[in-house]
Design an enzyme around this catalytic site. Sequence first.
Site, PDB file in Angstrom:
ATOM      1  N   ASN A  40      -6.406   7.080   4.127  1.00 49.61           N
ATOM      2  CA  ASN A  40      -7.802   7.476   3.981  1.00 49.61           C
ATOM      3  C   ASN A  40      -8.043   8.968   4.150  1.00 49.61           C
ATOM      4  O   ASN A  40      -9.140   9.451   3.888  1.00 49.61           O
ATOM      5  CB  ASN A  40      -8.679   6.711   4.978  1.00 49.61           C
ATOM      6  CG  ASN A  40      -8.669   5.229   4.716  1.00 49.61           C
ATOM      7  OD1 ASN A  40      -8.119   4.756   3.725  1.00 49.61           O
ATOM      8  ND2 ASN A  40      -9.271   4.482   5.608  1.00 49.61           N
ATOM      9  N   HIS A  56       0.828  -1.213   0.000  1.00 54.81           N
ATOM     10  CA  HIS A  56       0.000   0.000   0.000  1.00 54.81           C
ATOM     11  C   HIS A  56       0.861   1.261   0.000  1.00 54.81           C
ATOM     12  O   HIS A  56       0.379   2.339  -0.335  1.00 54.81           O
ATOM     13  CB  HIS A  56      -0.915  -0.022   1.227  1.00 54.81           C
ATOM     14  CG  HIS A  56      -2.270   0.577   1.020  1.00 54.81           C
ATOM     15  ND1 HIS A  56      -2.895   0.683  -0.213  1.00 54.81           N
ATOM     16  CD2 HIS A  56      -3.141   1.111   1.910  1.00 54.81           C
ATOM     17  CE1 HIS A  56      -4.080   1.236  -0.063  1.00 54.81           C
ATOM     18  NE2 HIS A  56      -4.261   1.520   1.209  1.00 54.81           N
TER      19      HIS A  56
END
Length: 188
Positions: free
Chosen positions: A68, A20
């Site tokens: 996020n 990620h």
Amino acid sequence: MIKLLVGLGNPGQQYEKTRHNAGFLFLDHLMDSKGGGWSVSQQFQGQVANISVAGMRLDMLKPMTFMNKSGLSVGKMLRYYKLKPEELLVVHDELELPEGVVKMKRDGGHAGHNGLRDIIAHIDTRDFFRLRIGIGRPAMGANVADYVLSKPSAQGFSLLDAAFSLLEGHIESLAAADISMINDRLAR
């Protein structure tokens, strides 16, 4: 012309070398090769640096807001420097591409990527460039979140490093947002 290069990832040692964090890993690769370093910016809630590409300044940002909430950091930097969204290139991990495959595009949705989703929400447009770094998909039935937050195999790291070196060799085309050159030369 790209004026802001943003790498997406998560801060913290536990995420440091995970799939990620492909965006962070690429920007770190660039800084290592240029001999530069990162500065912490409270103003932009991230780590910032810049390099010179073809005599032009290219600002770089690694948001430290967690994936996020990346849009918060990116939006602040775009507004501060009065940059247009089309002068932004976001580097992120991409499940839909095999490990080490790189593709560049302009515009589009978030395809479920929460970092892109938050950037789109904060800058109120999808019209920016993306450099998609392939991380492959997990095995059928495996948890996607666990996969993206895990470290690639030694071969996976090798593929990413090779892609980063190729990108570094074409940094002028990347900064010029030459999508066809990047995709023609670097997509395997």
